[in-house]
Design a protein around this motif. Structure first.
Motif, PDB file in Angstrom:
ATOM      1  N   THR A  30       0.777  -1.084   0.105  1.00 46.88           N
ATOM      2  CA  THR A  30      -0.097  -0.009  -0.076  1.00 46.88           C
ATOM      3  C   THR A  30       0.927   1.539   0.059  1.00 46.88           C
ATOM      4  OG1 THR A  30      -0.159   0.041   2.492  1.00 46.88           O
ATOM      5  CG2 THR A  30      -1.528  -1.074   1.448  1.00 46.88           C
ATOM      6  N   GLY A  31       0.171   2.536  -0.278  1.00 52.50           N
ATOM      7  CA  GLY A  31       0.719   3.778  -0.252  1.00 52.50           C
ATOM      8  C   GLY A  31       1.555   3.866   1.492  1.00 52.50           C
ATOM      9  N   ALA A  32       0.745   3.447   2.381  1.00 51.99           N
ATOM     10  CA  ALA A  32       1.636   3.642   3.559  1.00 51.99           C
ATOM     11  C   ALA A  32       2.981   2.690   3.868  1.00 51.99           C
ATOM     12  CB  ALA A  32       0.482   3.177   4.681  1.00 51.99           C
ATOM     13  N   ASP A  33       2.410   1.379   3.233  1.00 50.60           N
ATOM     14  CA  ASP A  33       3.966   0.759   3.150  1.00 50.60           C
ATOM     15  C   ASP A  33       4.928   1.259   2.594  1.00 50.60           C
ATOM     16  OD1 ASP A  33       2.297  -1.035   4.578  1.00 50.60           O
ATOM     17  OD2 ASP A  33       1.789  -2.195   2.922  1.00 50.60           O
ATOM     18  N   GLY A 156       5.195  14.226   4.070  1.00 49.04           N
ATOM     19  CA  GLY A 156       5.529  15.305   3.652  1.00 49.04           C
ATOM     20  C   GLY A 156       6.462  16.147   4.670  1.00 49.04           C
ATOM     21  N   GLY A 157       5.949  16.195   6.033  1.00 48.11           N
ATOM     22  CA  GLY A 157       6.919  16.590   7.042  1.00 48.11           C
ATOM     23  C   GLY A 157       8.286  16.007   6.782  1.00 48.11           C
ATOM     24  N   VAL A 218       4.294  20.688  -6.127  1.00 54.59           N
ATOM     25  CA  VAL A 218       4.169  19.934  -7.539  1.00 54.59           C
ATOM     26  C   VAL A 218       3.353  18.703  -7.060  1.00 54.59           C
ATOM     27  CG1 VAL A 218       5.182  18.553  -9.045  1.00 54.59           C
ATOM     28  CG2 VAL A 218       6.167  20.694  -8.266  1.00 54.59           C
ATOM     29  N   LEU A 219       3.336  18.117  -6.073  1.00 53.20           N
ATOM     30  CA  LEU A 219       2.637  16.737  -5.893  1.00 53.20           C
ATOM     31  C   LEU A 219       1.396  17.114  -5.002  1.00 53.20           C
ATOM     32  CD1 LEU A 219       5.368  14.231  -4.838  1.00 53.20           C
ATOM     33  CD2 LEU A 219       4.175  14.451  -7.005  1.00 53.20           C
ATOM     34  N   ASP A 220       1.024  18.370  -4.745  1.00 53.51           N
ATOM     35  CA  ASP A 220      -0.138  18.656  -4.037  1.00 53.51           C
ATOM     36  C   ASP A 220      -1.625  18.299  -4.888  1.00 53.51           C
ATOM     37  OD1 ASP A 220      -2.194  21.658  -3.445  1.00 53.51           O
ATOM     38  OD2 ASP A 220      -1.730  20.038  -1.923  1.00 53.51           O
ATOM     39  N   ARG A 221      -2.435  17.735  -4.372  1.00 47.32           N
ATOM     40  CA  ARG A 221      -3.746  17.350  -4.761  1.00 47.32           C
ATOM     41  C   ARG A 221      -4.688  17.757  -3.846  1.00 47.32           C
ATOM     42  NH1 ARG A 221      -0.809  16.852  -8.130  1.00 47.32           N
ATOM     43  NH2 ARG A 221      -0.293  15.204  -9.754  1.00 47.32           N
ATOM     44  N   ASP A 222      -4.386  18.723  -2.969  1.00 47.41           N
ATOM     45  CA  ASP A 222      -5.253  19.275  -2.096  1.00 47.41           C
ATOM     46  C   ASP A 222      -5.834  18.393  -1.112  1.00 47.41           C
ATOM     47  OD1 ASP A 222      -6.644  21.776  -1.057  1.00 47.41           O
ATOM     48  OD2 ASP A 222      -8.492  21.291  -2.300  1.00 47.41           O
ATOM     49  N   SER A 223      -5.096  17.453  -0.642  1.00 51.11           N
ATOM     50  CA  SER A 223      -5.682  16.243   0.131  1.00 51.11           C
ATOM     51  C   SER A 223      -4.253  15.799   0.872  1.00 51.11           C
ATOM     52  CB  SER A 223      -6.277  15.176  -0.463  1.00 51.11           C
ATOM     53  OG  SER A 223      -6.632  13.918   0.097  1.00 51.11           O
ATOM     54  N   THR A 230       2.358   8.570  -5.355  1.00 49.50           N
ATOM     55  CA  THR A 230       2.613   9.893  -4.721  1.00 49.50           C
ATOM     56  C   THR A 230       3.664   9.522  -3.425  1.00 49.50           C
ATOM     57  OG1 THR A 230       0.803  11.271  -5.053  1.00 49.50           O
ATOM     58  CG2 THR A 230       1.903  11.716  -3.353  1.00 49.50           C
ATOM     59  N   ALA A 231       3.219   8.369  -2.625  1.00 51.61           N
ATOM     60  CA  ALA A 231       4.413   8.103  -1.673  1.00 51.61           C
ATOM     61  C   ALA A 231       5.502   7.701  -2.191  1.00 51.61           C
ATOM     62  CB  ALA A 231       3.739   6.842  -0.830  1.00 51.61           C
TER      63      ALA A 231
END
Length: 257
Positions: A30-33, A156-157, A218-223, A230-231
């Motif tokens: 997953t993205g979290a992984d 992101g942080g 650049v990767l901002d998707r307003d979420s 993205t990850a």
């Protein structure tokens, strides 16, 4: 050279083998992984610094050389995912992140103890660099949120913190520990800053912050939801800052009296 070649082949075989096994186990990444692999760049940073400063021989020396170290760490992460799937662990991302942090600490700590390179002056300056990185990252992240831009959650942080830490460790090394900047791009930025202002390391830090914020924008998707693609991009961007930052901290501790 023979040991380096053998290490590269072994690392490559391990990755191919695990890549073959993962889909057959139906392991869903997953993205979290993927996001949780960011701390493993610290492992690479420690390993590369150890390889450059500690006398090693045999396969051990081969495994800490580039690009073998990247393959070896990738194999470790993929192998970890396979093991966690076999034993039925659900929180894969947490185990991935925690194991990366613990591995970096274990390898770095063991190297310091083995070489007796516990110089308190250097360790204090390392701590100052880390505290400064936290102190700078926090306000910048708050400013990004005030502008109602996405920070892509903790990842992101982490990207921002990694690049700030690269900047603070570089500055501490140059100004207080007597190091030199070997990266030609970074050295050019610092020299340009020294030429136009009071401190080139400040300009370097600002460039690092700007680069990290540009990636987030650049990767901002307003979420703050982070998908796999993205990850992956954020992990690569964060690793580009975390790896040299941790390399700096480890190399300082191992080589500066």
């Amino acid at each position: 050279m023979i040991d380096s070649g053998v290490a590269f082949v072994l690392a490559s075989i391990s990755i191919v083998s695990i890549a073959w096994a993962l889909p057959r186990r139906h392991v869903a990444v997953t993205g979290a992984d993927i996001a949780a692999t960011l701390p493993w760049f610290a492992v690479i940073g420690v390993a590369v610094a150890v390889g450059r400063s500690v006398p090693l021989s045999g396969l051990t020396a081969g495994f800490v050389q580039s690009p073998t170290v990247y393959l070896a760490v990738t194999g470790l992460v993929a192998g970890l995912w396979l093991i966690l799937d076999v034993v039925g662990v659900n929180d894969v991302s947490r185990w991935t992140a925690v194991s990366g942090v613990l591995t970096a600490i274990a390898v770095g700590g063991a190297s310091l103890l083995a070489t007796g390179a516990l110089h308190w002056r250097v360790l204090v300056w390392n701590a100052v660099a880390i505290v400064l990185a936290f102190g700078i990252t926090g306000p910048v992240l708050r400013g990004v949120r005030d502008l109602r831009l996405s920070t892509h959650g903790w990842l992101g942080g982490g990207v921002l913190f990694a690049h700030v830490l690269d900047g603070t460790t570089t500055g501490i090394g140059l100004r207080h520990l007597g190091t030199i900047e070997r990266n030609p791009i970074s050295a050019t930025i610092i020299q340009a800053g020294d030429g136009i202002g009071p401190s080139g390391v400040v300009l370097f830090l600002l460039v690092k912050i700007a680069a990290a914020l540009l990636v987030l924008a650049v990767l901002d998707r307003d979420s703050d939801y982070v998908g796999r693609e993205t990850a992956g991009l954020l992990v690569i961007a964060g690793g580009a800052g975390l790896l040299p930052a941790v390399h700096n901290l480890t190399l300082f501790a191992l080589t500066i009296p």
